[in-house]
Design a protein around this motif. Sequence first.
Motif, PDB file in Angstrom:
ATOM      1  N   ILE A 172       0.866  -1.180   0.000  1.00 21.60           N
ATOM      2  CA  ILE A 172       0.000   0.000   0.000  1.00 21.60           C
ATOM      3  C   ILE A 172       0.900   1.226   0.000  1.00 21.60           C
ATOM      4  O   ILE A 172       2.003   1.202   0.565  1.00 21.60           O
ATOM      5  CB  ILE A 172      -0.955   0.027   1.214  1.00 21.60           C
ATOM      6  CG1 ILE A 172      -1.995   1.126   1.037  1.00 21.60           C
ATOM      7  CG2 ILE A 172      -0.201   0.208   2.511  1.00 21.60           C
ATOM      8  CD1 ILE A 172      -3.130   1.059   2.047  1.00 21.60           C
ATOM      9  N   ALA A 212      -1.606  -0.697  -3.377  1.00 18.08           N
ATOM     10  CA  ALA A 212      -2.915  -0.031  -3.412  1.00 18.08           C
ATOM     11  C   ALA A 212      -2.749   1.423  -2.989  1.00 18.08           C
ATOM     12  O   ALA A 212      -1.809   1.779  -2.276  1.00 18.08           O
ATOM     13  CB  ALA A 212      -3.890  -0.744  -2.491  1.00 18.08           C
ATOM     14  N   GLN A 213      -3.677   2.265  -3.432  1.00 15.28           N
ATOM     15  CA  GLN A 213      -3.596   3.690  -3.113  1.00 15.28           C
ATOM     16  C   GLN A 213      -4.149   4.008  -1.729  1.00 15.28           C
ATOM     17  O   GLN A 213      -3.766   4.999  -1.126  1.00 15.28           O
ATOM     18  CB  GLN A 213      -4.361   4.497  -4.168  1.00 15.28           C
ATOM     19  CG  GLN A 213      -3.769   4.401  -5.560  1.00 15.28           C
ATOM     20  CD  GLN A 213      -2.378   4.997  -5.646  1.00 15.28           C
ATOM     21  OE1 GLN A 213      -2.115   6.058  -5.099  1.00 15.28           O
ATOM     22  NE2 GLN A 213      -1.475   4.303  -6.318  1.00 15.28           N
ATOM     23  N   SER A 214      -5.082   3.175  -1.238  1.00 17.78           N
ATOM     24  CA  SER A 214      -5.670   3.439   0.078  1.00 17.78           C
ATOM     25  C   SER A 214      -6.305   2.152   0.597  1.00 17.78           C
ATOM     26  O   SER A 214      -6.494   1.184  -0.145  1.00 17.78           O
ATOM     27  CB  SER A 214      -6.717   4.554   0.004  1.00 17.78           C
ATOM     28  OG  SER A 214      -7.878   4.073  -0.644  1.00 17.78           O
ATOM     29  N   TRP A 215      -6.670   2.192   1.891  1.00 19.16           N
ATOM     30  CA  TRP A 215      -7.317   1.026   2.492  1.00 19.16           C
ATOM     31  C   TRP A 215      -8.704   0.795   1.903  1.00 19.16           C
ATOM     32  O   TRP A 215      -9.226  -0.311   1.977  1.00 19.16           O
ATOM     33  CB  TRP A 215      -7.409   1.209   4.008  1.00 19.16           C
ATOM     34  CG  TRP A 215      -6.089   1.228   4.695  1.00 19.16           C
ATOM     35  CD1 TRP A 215      -5.533   2.270   5.368  1.00 19.16           C
ATOM     36  CD2 TRP A 215      -5.135   0.160   4.770  1.00 19.16           C
ATOM     37  NE1 TRP A 215      -4.302   1.926   5.847  1.00 19.16           N
ATOM     38  CE2 TRP A 215      -4.033   0.634   5.502  1.00 19.16           C
ATOM     39  CE3 TRP A 215      -5.110  -1.141   4.285  1.00 19.16           C
ATOM     40  CZ2 TRP A 215      -2.912  -0.142   5.760  1.00 19.16           C
ATOM     41  CZ3 TRP A 215      -3.990  -1.925   4.536  1.00 19.16           C
ATOM     42  CH2 TRP A 215      -2.908  -1.423   5.268  1.00 19.16           C
ATOM     43  N   TYR A 217      -9.475   0.408  -0.980  1.00 24.11           N
ATOM     44  CA  TYR A 217      -9.359  -0.583  -2.054  1.00 24.11           C
ATOM     45  C   TYR A 217      -9.830  -1.963  -1.589  1.00 24.11           C
ATOM     46  O   TYR A 217     -10.416  -2.735  -2.357  1.00 24.11           O
ATOM     47  CB  TYR A 217      -7.896  -0.653  -2.513  1.00 24.11           C
ATOM     48  CG  TYR A 217      -7.569  -1.828  -3.402  1.00 24.11           C
ATOM     49  CD1 TYR A 217      -7.853  -1.812  -4.767  1.00 24.11           C
ATOM     50  CD2 TYR A 217      -6.961  -2.972  -2.880  1.00 24.11           C
ATOM     51  CE1 TYR A 217      -7.553  -2.887  -5.570  1.00 24.11           C
ATOM     52  CE2 TYR A 217      -6.654  -4.051  -3.680  1.00 24.11           C
ATOM     53  CZ  TYR A 217      -6.951  -4.001  -5.031  1.00 24.11           C
ATOM     54  OH  TYR A 217      -6.652  -5.078  -5.823  1.00 24.11           O
TER      55      TYR A 217
END
Length: 304
Positions: A172, A212-215, A217
Amino acid sequence: MSDFPWVRFFPSDWLAGTRGMSAVETGVYITLVATMYERGEPIPEDQARLARLCGASNSAFKKALDTLIEEGKVTRVNGGLWNDRVEKEKVYLSEKSEVARRAGKMSAEKRKQNQEAEATPVQRTFNGRSTKPEARSQKPEATLSSVAAPPPAQIDFDHLQSKLTDAVDGKIQPHGSFVVGPIAELVSNGVSLELDVLPVIRSKAEKMMRPAQSWAYFVPMIREAYERRVAAGRALPPPPKIGQSDDDWARRLRFARKRSGWSHDEWGPAPGEAGCLVPPHLLLPDDGRGWQELKAEPKRSLVA
């Protein structure tokens, strides 16, 4: 007073992020970031005023600011100068404050309900006549029903952040790791961190080609896993009711020895396994060794 009088500060992150910067650049950087936190919004780019604020000459400040902007430490936005980390921390503190506010509101409502219930007169019946309750000269004893129920489990954002970071194993983006609100919302609504959230993140992280760009996702996948687990629990049949007498177990053991197998679904753990229900005095030394799993069909033959 600032809406965010405190922020999280990670010394290792700061040292790594400022390594190689000059003393002037570091001083300007920390002063600008602290001012952004204090204001809670971008700083107007009045370089002369900001230079005085940072205790630097106009030329030294301009040179330091140009370097900070070039390296992405400070960005120019419509409102002036801003920092991505400040934005992430604002979101984090806002979410944490909102969760605490909700929990406090629910706790206050519960206390109000209990107080109203205690204040409602209760009529007693004596010889068929209704009477008013006697005045009490002392406070009633506290009982479980008169004590306000605790609010929903308080979410430790730092602990949650640590567990998620360990599970994702670097898959992440660093900035995304600070906004745990989407996962915290799931946990506050009953999704299990250990049974639903972490297994999904570990499984998906192993197959991800890029971070991933953020949680957020992971949220749809966690919801799906949670719903599957709950649905599977509802669909489980009740455990079979079987006889527990010595004769019942003796018949099962004769059948199991003949087939060199055991039906875990119908009889529970096999001999030699933890939780075995067979009376110990009926077992032989070799019972359970090398036995295979028996299918439950046909049922009639399993208890012959």
